[in-house]
Each structure stands twice: as C-alpha cells, then as structure tokens.
Design an enzyme around this catalytic site. Sequence first.
Site, PDB file in Angstrom:
ATOM      1  N   LYS A  58      61.194-104.839 -76.811  1.00  0.00           N
ATOM      2  CA  LYS A  58      61.500-106.317 -76.873  1.00  0.00           C
ATOM      3  C   LYS A  58      62.100-106.888 -75.336  1.00  0.00           C
ATOM      4  O   LYS A  58      62.965-105.722 -74.904  1.00  0.00           O
ATOM      5  CB  LYS A  58      62.554-107.093 -78.143  1.00  0.00           C
ATOM      6  CG  LYS A  58      62.146-108.403 -78.263  1.00  0.00           C
ATOM      7  CD  LYS A  58      61.067-108.776 -78.890  1.00  0.00           C
ATOM      8  CE  LYS A  58      60.846-110.307 -79.176  1.00  0.00           C
ATOM      9  NZ  LYS A  58      59.860-110.523 -80.287  1.00  0.00           N
TER      10      LYS A  58
HETATM   11  P1  NAD Z   1      58.609-121.614 -79.856  1.00  0.00           P
HETATM   12  O1  NAD Z   1      59.302-121.845 -78.708  1.00  0.00           O
HETATM   13  O2  NAD Z   1      57.369-121.974 -79.683  1.00  0.00           O
HETATM   14  O3  NAD Z   1      59.116-122.622 -81.047  1.00  0.00           O
HETATM   15  C1  NAD Z   1      60.426-122.465 -81.244  1.00  0.00           C
HETATM   16  C2  NAD Z   1      60.795-123.456 -82.386  1.00  0.00           C
HETATM   17  O4  NAD Z   1      61.888-123.467 -82.846  1.00  0.00           O
HETATM   18  C3  NAD Z   1      60.536-124.930 -81.612  1.00  0.00           C
HETATM   19  O5  NAD Z   1      60.017-126.045 -82.596  1.00  0.00           O
HETATM   20  C4  NAD Z   1      62.052-125.339 -81.547  1.00  0.00           C
HETATM   21  O6  NAD Z   1      62.667-126.679 -81.746  1.00  0.00           O
HETATM   22  C5  NAD Z   1      62.716-124.807 -82.903  1.00  0.00           C
HETATM   23  N1  NAD Z   1      64.143-124.593 -82.809  1.00  0.00           N
HETATM   24  C6  NAD Z   1      64.858-123.788 -81.829  1.00  0.00           C
HETATM   25  N2  NAD Z   1      66.262-123.822 -81.954  1.00  0.00           N
HETATM   26  C7  NAD Z   1      66.249-124.476 -83.419  1.00  0.00           C
HETATM   27  C8  NAD Z   1      67.419-124.439 -84.405  1.00  0.00           C
HETATM   28  N3  NAD Z   1      68.600-124.395 -84.114  1.00  0.00           N
HETATM   29  N4  NAD Z   1      66.984-125.161 -85.545  1.00  0.00           N
HETATM   30  C9  NAD Z   1      65.547-125.664 -85.679  1.00  0.00           C
HETATM   31  N5  NAD Z   1      64.873-125.261 -85.054  1.00  0.00           N
HETATM   32  C10 NAD Z   1      65.014-124.742 -83.732  1.00  0.00           C
HETATM   33  O7  NAD Z   1      58.763-120.231 -80.562  1.00  0.00           O
HETATM   34  P2  NAD Z   1      57.613-119.397 -81.445  1.00  0.00           P
HETATM   35  O8  NAD Z   1      56.711-118.470 -80.596  1.00  0.00           O
HETATM   36  O9  NAD Z   1      57.040-120.347 -82.504  1.00  0.00           O
HETATM   37  O10 NAD Z   1      58.604-118.462 -82.144  1.00  0.00           O
HETATM   38  C11 NAD Z   1      59.385-118.803 -83.284  1.00  0.00           C
HETATM   39  C12 NAD Z   1      59.824-117.480 -84.003  1.00  0.00           C
HETATM   40  O11 NAD Z   1      58.615-116.811 -84.367  1.00  0.00           O
HETATM   41  C13 NAD Z   1      60.930-116.544 -83.272  1.00  0.00           C
HETATM   42  O12 NAD Z   1      61.770-116.000 -84.197  1.00  0.00           O
HETATM   43  C14 NAD Z   1      59.982-115.514 -82.643  1.00  0.00           C
HETATM   44  O13 NAD Z   1      60.321-114.511 -82.378  1.00  0.00           O
HETATM   45  C15 NAD Z   1      58.933-115.423 -83.825  1.00  0.00           C
HETATM   46  N6  NAD Z   1      57.609-114.736 -83.514  1.00  0.00           N
HETATM   47  C16 NAD Z   1      56.740-115.461 -82.825  1.00  0.00           C
HETATM   48  C17 NAD Z   1      55.541-114.822 -82.338  1.00  0.00           C
HETATM   49  C18 NAD Z   1      54.381-115.352 -81.400  1.00  0.00           C
HETATM   50  O14 NAD Z   1      53.521-114.779 -81.257  1.00  0.00           O
HETATM   51  N7  NAD Z   1      54.796-116.512 -80.641  1.00  0.00           N
HETATM   52  C19 NAD Z   1      55.143-113.634 -82.808  1.00  0.00           C
HETATM   53  C20 NAD Z   1      56.105-113.073 -84.053  1.00  0.00           C
HETATM   54  C21 NAD Z   1      57.183-113.786 -84.289  1.00  0.00           C
END
Ligand code: NAD
Length: 430
Positions: free
Chosen positions: A120
């Site tokens: 990561k």
């Molecule tokens: P993203 O940036 O597209 O979206 C993040 C979302 O979280 C946004 O809607 C934001 O407004 C919200 N957010 C941020 N801070 C917040 C808070 N304090 N309270 C409530 N909402 C809040 O990110 P993503 O890619 O959707 O990733 C989200 C999660 O999923 C992370 O934990 C990431 O590690 C995990 N993840 C992502 C992927 C991927 O392929 N993108 C894969 C596996 C895991």
Amino acid sequence: MSQQHTTHALPSYLNPDDVGPWGIYLEQVERVTPYLGHLAKWVETLKRPKRVLVVDVPVELDDGTIAHFEGYRVQHNVSRGPGKGGVRYHQDVTLSEVMALAAWMSVKAAAVDLPFGGAKGGIRIDPRNYSTAELERITRRYTSEIGIIIGPHKDIPAPDVNTNAQTMAWMMDTYSMNNGTTATGVVTGKPISLGGSLGRVEATGRGVYVVGCAAARDNGLDIEGARVCVQGFGNVGGTAARLFYEAGAKVIAVQDHTGTIHNANGLDVLRLLKHVEETGGVAGAPESEPLKADEFWGLETDILIPAALEGQINVKNADQIRARIIIEGANGPTTPEADDILTSKGTLIVPDVLANAGGVTVSYFEWVQDFSSFFWTEDEINERLERMMHRAYASVAGVAAQHKVSLRTAAFIAACSRILQAREVRGLYP
Ligand code: NAD
C-alpha cells in the site's frame, strides 16, 4: 549452542502510543493464530512488514513556493507474488495506516487466492487544496521516489481514496520514462486507452454487491425491498448502492464527508449520483431529509455498507447499530471491539478482505491482460469476477462453518494459511 531470541511484535519505527490501524490488524492476527496449526510457527512473518519506504516529495507549487509532502510505500508480504495495493492521498495518512492497509491487502489477495502479496502507498496531503498541475507533479515525484521498489513483477500500485485512473496514468508514464520502456503492467486501474481493464472502475462495488447478495441469500434475506444504508458514496459506495438499487433494494440513507441524507421510502440512487457529480457530495440531495452524523448508525436497516474510511464502526456506535448484515466495502471499517459487540448481537459481518476484494480481482485481470496484450470484454470480466467472488465467499463460509467462527476469522484463517504455506515451502533465505 542455542540462544534465546526475543521478538517484538511492534517495529521500532512505530510509536508504541500510536499504533493506530496496525494495532487492529495485529489483534486480528492474534485471533487467528490458534487456528493455524503447525504454520503458527511462521506467524511473526505476518506481524512485521517486509519493507517500509518513507519518502520526501518536494514539489514547486503554482505560485513558485516549494512544498514538501511525506509519502509512503509499504510491502507487507510478497511470499505468494508481487506486492499489490492502492495509493491513498489524504491529509490523515500515517505510516501505521499504510502498514495496516498493506497487510490487509496480503490477506485479501490470499483470501481470494490471487497470486499477489500485499502492499500500500500514500501521501499525507489534502488533494482538494492543489491544482491538477500540482497533483501531477506531486504524483510524478512520488512515483520516482518509490520507483526503486515498484515494478510489474515487484509491486503494482492502484487507485485508492482520492486517487483515480488519471493518477495511475501519471504513475505509469513516470515509471515508464524512468525505465525506458512502456510498462503498462506497473499499475492497475489505468485508463482503458493505456491498457486499463473494462469493469475495473466498478469492480469493488460490484464485488460488494455480489458477496452481499450471497450473504443475504444464505440468511434468508430477499434483496428486493431490502433496506440498505451506505457510508461513503465514492467509487465503492456509489457503485454498490447503484447495483443494490437496480436489484430492487431500498437505499434509505447515505452518509459522506458533506453530510447524511435519509428517505425511508428509498432514495433515487441514479439522481443522487448525478447530484454528487454536480455538487461534490450528498448534502442537500433532492427528496431527502438531512440527519445528524450519529443518527446514521442507529437507523434500522437490513444491510449496512461502510464504504468510507477505517475505524468508522467502533465502541461508540456498535451498540446502536440495528443492521442484519454489514458488508465492509471500506478497508478496516470495524474495530475488533465493535466486531465483538456486533457478533454477540447476531449481526452478520462480511469482512473487508472478502467483501471489497472485487477491485484487486479485476486489477489482477488487468495485469494479466497487460502481459498478454489481449483484452477481454466487459461481460467476460464481470462473469469471471462474479465466479471468483462466489468461489471465495463459499470457501470462507465453509471454513466459518467448519471452525464455528465468524466470516472475518474464517477469511483470515484461509488467507494466513495460504501465505504461511508459501512462506514455509520457500524457506528462509539464506
Ligand atoms: P472515494 O474517494 O471514491 O470515496 C470515498 C467516500 O468516502 C466519499 O464519498 C467521501 O465523501 C466519503 N468520506 C470520506 N470521509 C468521510 C467521513 N469522515 N465520513 C463519511 N464519509 C466520508 O474512495 P473509494 O475508492 O470509494 O474507497 C472507499 C473505501 O473503500 C476505502 O476504505 C478504500 O480503501 C476501500 N477500497 C477501495 C477500493 C477501490 O477499488 N477503490 C478497493 C478496495 C477497498
């Protein structure tokens, strides 16, 4: 003569008073150790990252001043294949967080049986405060700094919070320029025009939906009409919400960094996605009432999907939660204490290392396609993704039934056993 060696679980570069998410991960490993049989002798391997790189990222800003950012790349374990894991841009990124996220990637890749290790990266930055040109320079300098340890056969970054296909294109170009090659396989989550895979953008949310449906079916819950609450409405939460909505579920509440919205009759998710695209967040969405942030956790719902940041479900709110099934879209959203409270209440938790593995699975497809320079259709990708997610869910559910443990412990048993088997047969070098 044999000597007594003391091993310390905490690396000296981590502040013992602030172990953060790494502490959560260590506790999860502790819980699984009794189930590892003879492989437990190798378990210390899982409690320390293989390689930790902290880099200075100096950049000239648009106004001519120089700024320095702290960047990280952690390779937790590469016993089963090259490191794999996203890059996060967030003002709160810490070494402890990146270490935990890297470790969860090792577990996730092994839980789904992908030939990857876990890694990561991240930069401590609030990207909203910087122009696109500044972000490009920051990304390129960061990529150059970590370039000594990444590569298509060494460690393959991908997007995470606040990074996207454009970020990956800059990373791929920088690595390629520095190495005199066009190395499409050095990152995944790239634009389609650069060797990206169809279906990658939606893959994590789709995986959340696929395993969510499997868990619902096993627990007698019909998706048609089921109530769904989603925290985080970005790539993962937004896609998962849309797929549940299209399958007839009622998405009754959504929370993001701009606020919490609620509609007991179900939100129009397609309109909400448009609203977020136009305004940057869910606050003020039409046909919804605002809720206080804390009220979100107390809503009665069938499915709860945390898809924002880690540690969101904790001792402060676990008691209030009235969900039948929690599907962890985010990485590490539930603390071990909250896990215990919810499990004792009978809430089924589909753990992150299984539920959000769709992203790394299609990243694996992308990497394979890049090497063979032969690209699959979106239908082929979605079919293969569904098949792999179903297989992983069934195998973890089987381990859970066999040992009478939670799905999280079962996923860790399956994954840690695979990692440590590889560790054992490779042997220690020298
Ligand atoms: P993203 O940036 O597209 O979206 C993040 C979302 O979280 C946004 O809607 C934001 O407004 C919200 N957010 C941020 N801070 C917040 C808070 N304090 N309270 C409530 N909402 C809040 O990110 P993503 O890619 O959707 O990733 C989200 C999660 O999923 C992370 O934990 C990431 O590690 C995990 N993840 C992502 C992927 C991927 O392929 N993108 C894969 C596996 C895991």
